[in-house]
Design a protein around this motif. Structure first.
Motif, PDB file in Angstrom:
ATOM      1  N   LEU A   1       0.855  -1.179   0.000  1.00 29.19           N
ATOM      2  CA  LEU A   1       0.000   0.000   0.000  1.00 29.19           C
ATOM      3  C   LEU A   1       0.893   1.232   0.000  1.00 29.19           C
ATOM      4  O   LEU A   1       1.891   1.292   0.725  1.00 29.19           O
ATOM      5  N   ALA A   2       0.524   2.217  -0.781  1.00 27.75           N
ATOM      6  CA  ALA A   2       1.378   3.403  -0.924  1.00 27.75           C
ATOM      7  C   ALA A   2       1.479   4.186   0.375  1.00 27.75           C
ATOM      8  O   ALA A   2       2.562   4.665   0.744  1.00 27.75           O
ATOM      9  N   ASN A   3       0.359   4.337   1.080  1.00 31.11           N
ATOM     10  CA  ASN A   3       0.317   5.182   2.268  1.00 31.11           C
ATOM     11  C   ASN A   3      -0.193   4.413   3.477  1.00 31.11           C
ATOM     12  O   ASN A   3      -0.990   3.478   3.341  1.00 31.11           O
ATOM     13  N   ASN A   4       0.226   4.830   4.662  1.00 34.31           N
ATOM     14  CA  ASN A   4      -0.261   4.184   5.882  1.00 34.31           C
ATOM     15  C   ASN A   4      -1.773   4.311   6.019  1.00 34.31           C
ATOM     16  O   ASN A   4      -2.446   3.394   6.494  1.00 34.31           O
ATOM     17  N   SER A   5      -2.297   5.430   5.598  1.00 32.08           N
ATOM     18  CA  SER A   5      -3.735   5.656   5.717  1.00 32.08           C
ATOM     19  C   SER A   5      -4.537   4.658   4.896  1.00 32.08           C
ATOM     20  O   SER A   5      -5.705   4.377   5.206  1.00 32.08           O
ATOM     21  N   ASP A   6      -3.922   4.069   3.869  1.00 31.26           N
ATOM     22  CA  ASP A   6      -4.618   3.108   3.024  1.00 31.26           C
ATOM     23  C   ASP A   6      -4.951   1.819   3.779  1.00 31.26           C
ATOM     24  O   ASP A   6      -5.816   1.055   3.349  1.00 31.26           O
ATOM     25  N   ALA A   7      -4.269   1.587   4.906  1.00 33.03           N
ATOM     26  CA  ALA A   7      -4.550   0.384   5.697  1.00 33.03           C
ATOM     27  C   ALA A   7      -5.888   0.475   6.413  1.00 33.03           C
ATOM     28  O   ALA A   7      -6.469  -0.553   6.776  1.00 33.03           O
ATOM     29  N   GLY A   8      -6.360   1.694   6.640  1.00 33.21           N
ATOM     30  CA  GLY A   8      -7.701   1.858   7.197  1.00 33.21           C
ATOM     31  C   GLY A   8      -7.790   1.790   8.705  1.00 33.21           C
ATOM     32  O   GLY A   8      -8.878   1.578   9.252  1.00 33.21           O
ATOM     33  N   TYR A   9      -6.684   1.994   9.418  1.00 36.37           N
ATOM     34  CA  TYR A   9      -6.746   2.058  10.880  1.00 36.37           C
ATOM     35  C   TYR A   9      -7.278   3.418  11.319  1.00 36.37           C
ATOM     36  O   TYR A   9      -7.030   4.441  10.675  1.00 36.37           O
ATOM     37  N   ALA A  10      -7.967   3.443  12.463  1.00 33.28           N
ATOM     38  CA  ALA A  10      -8.556   4.682  12.946  1.00 33.28           C
ATOM     39  C   ALA A  10      -7.490   5.694  13.360  1.00 33.28           C
ATOM     40  O   ALA A  10      -7.551   6.869  12.973  1.00 33.28           O
ATOM     41  N   ALA A  11      -6.499   5.270  14.166  1.00 34.23           N
ATOM     42  CA  ALA A  11      -5.470   6.209  14.646  1.00 34.23           C
ATOM     43  C   ALA A  11      -4.240   5.429  15.089  1.00 34.23           C
ATOM     44  O   ALA A  11      -3.872   5.425  16.261  1.00 34.23           O
ATOM     45  N   ALA A  12      -3.566   4.791  14.126  1.00 32.26           N
ATOM     46  CA  ALA A  12      -2.424   3.940  14.461  1.00 32.26           C
ATOM     47  C   ALA A  12      -1.241   4.743  14.984  1.00 32.26           C
ATOM     48  O   ALA A  12      -0.434   4.227  15.759  1.00 32.26           O
ATOM     49  N   PHE A  13      -1.102   6.000  14.572  1.00 32.70           N
ATOM     50  CA  PHE A  13       0.053   6.804  14.958  1.00 32.70           C
ATOM     51  C   PHE A  13      -0.250   7.772  16.100  1.00 32.70           C
ATOM     52  O   PHE A  13       0.556   8.660  16.387  1.00 32.70           O
ATOM     53  N   ASN A  14      -1.367   7.607  16.755  1.00 32.08           N
ATOM     54  CA  ASN A  14      -1.675   8.405  17.948  1.00 32.08           C
ATOM     55  C   ASN A  14      -0.979   7.736  19.133  1.00 32.08           C
ATOM     56  O   ASN A  14      -1.468   6.773  19.701  1.00 32.08           O
ATOM     57  N   TYR A  15       0.186   8.239  19.512  1.00 31.67           N
ATOM     58  CA  TYR A  15       1.001   7.566  20.523  1.00 31.67           C
ATOM     59  C   TYR A  15       0.329   7.508  21.898  1.00 31.67           C
ATOM     60  O   TYR A  15       0.536   6.558  22.647  1.00 31.67           O
ATOM     61  N   SER A  16      -0.428   8.526  22.254  1.00 34.77           N
ATOM     62  CA  SER A  16      -1.021   8.568  23.587  1.00 34.77           C
ATOM     63  C   SER A  16      -2.335   7.805  23.682  1.00 34.77           C
ATOM     64  O   SER A  16      -2.739   7.399  24.775  1.00 34.77           O
ATOM     65  N   ASN A  17      -2.982   7.578  22.540  1.00 34.12           N
ATOM     66  CA  ASN A  17      -4.251   6.846  22.554  1.00 34.12           C
ATOM     67  C   ASN A  17      -4.438   6.127  21.221  1.00 34.12           C
ATOM     68  O   ASN A  17      -5.326   6.462  20.435  1.00 34.12           O
ATOM     69  N   PRO A  18      -3.597   5.141  20.932  1.00 34.50           N
ATOM     70  CA  PRO A  18      -3.695   4.469  19.632  1.00 34.50           C
ATOM     71  C   PRO A  18      -5.020   3.746  19.471  1.00 34.50           C
ATOM     72  O   PRO A  18      -5.571   3.199  20.433  1.00 34.50           O
ATOM     73  N   ASP A  19      -5.519   3.768  18.245  1.00 31.54           N
ATOM     74  CA  ASP A  19      -6.767   3.081  17.920  1.00 31.54           C
ATOM     75  C   ASP A  19      -6.548   2.275  16.644  1.00 31.54           C
ATOM     76  O   ASP A  19      -6.313   2.836  15.578  1.00 31.54           O
ATOM     77  N   PHE A  20      -6.606   0.962  16.795  1.00 31.71           N
ATOM     78  CA  PHE A  20      -6.343   0.073  15.671  1.00 31.71           C
ATOM     79  C   PHE A  20      -7.624  -0.538  15.096  1.00 31.71           C
ATOM     80  O   PHE A  20      -7.578  -1.583  14.452  1.00 31.71           O
ATOM     81  N   THR A  21      -8.733   0.122  15.311  1.00 32.18           N
ATOM     82  CA  THR A  21      -9.982  -0.358  14.739  1.00 32.18           C
ATOM     83  C   THR A  21      -9.943  -0.193  13.221  1.00 32.18           C
ATOM     84  O   THR A  21      -9.795   0.920  12.712  1.00 32.18           O
ATOM     85  N   PRO A  22     -10.057  -1.279  12.465  1.00 27.20           N
ATOM     86  CA  PRO A  22     -10.026  -1.139  11.002  1.00 27.20           C
ATOM     87  C   PRO A  22     -11.369  -0.653  10.465  1.00 27.20           C
ATOM     88  O   PRO A  22     -12.437  -1.069  10.950  1.00 27.20           O
ATOM     89  N   ALA A  23     -11.312   0.233   9.487  1.00 26.46           N
ATOM     90  CA  ALA A  23     -12.539   0.687   8.834  1.00 26.46           C
ATOM     91  C   ALA A  23     -13.205  -0.469   8.105  1.00 26.46           C
ATOM     92  O   ALA A  23     -12.572  -1.476   7.774  1.00 26.46           O
ATOM     93  N   THR A  24     -14.489  -0.334   7.859  1.00 26.57           N
ATOM     94  CA  THR A  24     -15.220  -1.419   7.200  1.00 26.57           C
ATOM     95  C   THR A  24     -14.704  -1.689   5.795  1.00 26.57           C
ATOM     96  O   THR A  24     -14.878  -2.791   5.264  1.00 26.57           O
ATOM     97  N   THR A  25     -14.044  -0.686   5.195  1.00 26.27           N
ATOM     98  CA  THR A  25     -13.486  -0.846   3.842  1.00 26.27           C
ATOM     99  C   THR A  25     -11.998  -1.206   3.859  1.00 26.27           C
ATOM    100  O   THR A  25     -11.359  -1.251   2.804  1.00 26.27           O
ATOM    101  N   SER A  26     -11.443  -1.453   5.037  1.00 29.88           N
ATOM    102  CA  SER A  26     -10.008  -1.689   5.157  1.00 29.88           C
ATOM    103  C   SER A  26      -9.576  -2.975   4.456  1.00 29.88           C
ATOM    104  O   SER A  26     -10.245  -4.012   4.561  1.00 29.88           O
ATOM    105  N   PRO A  27      -8.438  -2.962   3.752  1.00 28.69           N
ATOM    106  CA  PRO A  27      -7.912  -4.195   3.148  1.00 28.69           C
ATOM    107  C   PRO A  27      -7.452  -5.209   4.197  1.00 28.69           C
ATOM    108  O   PRO A  27      -7.184  -6.363   3.860  1.00 28.69           O
ATOM    109  N   LEU A  28      -7.373  -4.776   5.456  1.00 30.75           N
ATOM    110  CA  LEU A  28      -7.024  -5.716   6.525  1.00 30.75           C
ATOM    111  C   LEU A  28      -8.105  -6.772   6.731  1.00 30.75           C
ATOM    112  O   LEU A  28      -7.844  -7.836   7.314  1.00 30.75           O
TER     113      LEU A  28
END
Length: 466
Positions: free
Chosen positions: A400-427
């Motif tokens: 995937l070209a960009n991290n945002s293409d993975a469809g995580y809610a907030a993977a790079f939020n260090y203080s409150n990470p959220d790894f919930t995948p969007a319904t359209t996520s390729p994950l």
């Protein structure tokens, strides 16, 4: 002889009875220990069963050994602090057990004595030494190793290895380990959690290692399995595997601090068969499944610390396998490094390939797949061959070209990470499945990465922040 020194901080304690335990030929001698359960400072050698009580805080002064067949039980809610001045360290020696079973609402916390002033490297971390198989050698004896970090002594309390892959060193569940590890000598470090020849009878589940001053998790041989583990803002590698580690790890998260990396070069994974890249058995053949590895680069233009290297560096004749995982924001997503010892790519080719990389996503990477050729025994492989192998039909790997293409809610939020995948996520598609024995025992899930659509397992009992 060594004694456990247990000091009361607020009350005067009556002397407790002693128990002498002689152990069989595992390199340890006899020991006498005085067990005073009300004490809060631990030092020396604990040679009798001891329970740390819920609601109390205990301090490790210097290197504290659990030895002579003793069992250390830690109740939910206990805090154990490593004394910074004496580099407090807890070492569970061969034949002993640590039973640290916290709960999601009342985890067990290992941390620094410095409190709000804590920094990475304040204390020595947790070291568990088992009797499972390893390809290490000590004093000419194959299958026996000496732990790193200067913890071995005249009683052999720093030795690891044996023949029992079902060995049981206890339980770590709902446990946090913070600010641990330090460099005793170059390449002889203590880590956040060091697992040496630990057997599969041991339980490691829901463990977070945060702000480690070297590797967050490192396995030196052994067969222990693990699940639901988190490496948070470590200095060196998140998951380091050596000396014939053969366990299975599923549901793992690695989160880096983009500004902080180790002078040796920091990776998500670093995997060796041994330091020489030899053919010694057992070969490192661990399987990691459903990993989410968050590198230093949130976007292609945010480079982060220049010492960051690879999402996964598989080298020195390792046969590590990574399945259904996602690597975000690494300069290089995957490096197959054949430069030292038996070429690592020899484990990839042919019908009996032992190194698998399947069902994985690499996103936001400047160089997704790289290859480093052997200088001593070149196979003829090139970087183009490595990319072709990565793209093999049926392996289900994806770029995937960009991290945002993975469809995580907030993977790079260090203080409150959220790894919930969007319904359209390729994950949520492209999962690799196989009846191969290396995947036996892994939980079947319908997503890639460590977190499914409704999962919150990485929240609540954990700690994130600066």
């Amino acid at each position: 002889m060594k004694r456990i020194l247990l000091f009361a901080t607020t009350i005067v304690l009556a002397a407790a009875s002693c128990r002498k335990i002689q152990v069989d030929g595992d390199g340890s001698g006899g020991s006498t220990s005085t067990v005073t359960p009300e004490s809060t400072i631990l030092s020396g050698t604990i040679g009798s069963d001891l329970t740390l009580r819920s609601g109390k805080t205990y301090t490790l002064r210097g290197i504290v050994y659990i030895a002579n067949g003793a069992q250390l039980t830690i109740e939910p809610g206990v805090t154990v602090v490593g004394d910074k001045a004496s580099r407090g360290t807890l070492v569970v020696t061969r034949g002993c057990r640590i039973n640290a079973a916290g709960t999601a609402t009342n985890p067990i916390v290992f941390t620094s004595s410095e409190g709000s002033n804590a920094r990475s490297g304040d204390w020595g971390g947790l070291v568990i030494l088992g009797r499972a198989k390893t390809n290490a050698t000590y004093n000419g004896q194959a299958g026996l190793g000496e732990a790193e970090g200067g913890i071995n002594n005249g009683d052999g309390y720093g030795l690891f290895g044996g023949t029992d892959d079902n060995d049981n060193s206890g339980t770590l569940k709902y446990v946090r380990i913070e600010y641990a590890g330090y460099a005793f000598l170059p390449d002889k470090e203590l880590n956040g959690l060091g697992l040496y020849a630990v057997g599969r009878g041991t339980t490691i589940s829901y463990v977070q290692v945060a702000w480690a001053a070297d590797d967050s998790f490192e396995w030196f041989g052994g067969s222990v399995n693990a699940d639901h583990i988190i490496a948070y803002k470590g200095l060196d590698d998140d998951f380091d595997t050596d000396n014939g580690f053969s366990g299975k790890v599923q549901f793992a998260i690695g989160i880096r601090d983009s500004a902080v990396a180790d002078v040796s070069g920091s990776n998500g994974f670093e995997s060796d068969n041994d330091a020489a890249g030899s053919t010694l058995a057992p070969q490192t053949s661990a399987v990691f499944a459903n990993v989410t590895s968050v590198g230093p680069r949130e976007t292609l233009s945010s480079i982060g610390n220049s010492l960051y290297r690879n999402g996964a560096q598989i080298r020195r004749n390792s046969s590590l396998s990574i399945i259904n995982s996602v690597f975000l924001g690494w300069e290089t997503g995957l490096l197959i490094d054949a430069s030292t010892g038996r070429p690592t790519d020899a484990n990839i080719t042919g019908a009996s390939a032992t190194l698998w990389y399947r069902g994985n996503i690499i996103a936001g990477s400047a160089r997704p797949v790289r290859y480093s050729a052997s200088t001593g025994a070149p196979t003829g492989w090139t970087g183009a061959d490595a990319t072709t192998w990565f793209n093999t039909t049926g392996f289900n790997n994806q770029l995937l070209a960009n991290n945002s293409d993975a469809g995580y809610a907030a993977a790079f939020n260090y203080s409150n990470p959220d790894f919930t995948p969007a319904t359209t996520s390729p994950l949520l598609n492209g999962v690799y499945t196989s009846a191969d024995a290396r995947l036996a025992g892994l939980q079947a899930v319908t997503y890639r990465g460590a977190v499914g659509p409704a999962d919150t397992w990485y929240k609540g009992w954990t700690r994130y922040g600066n």
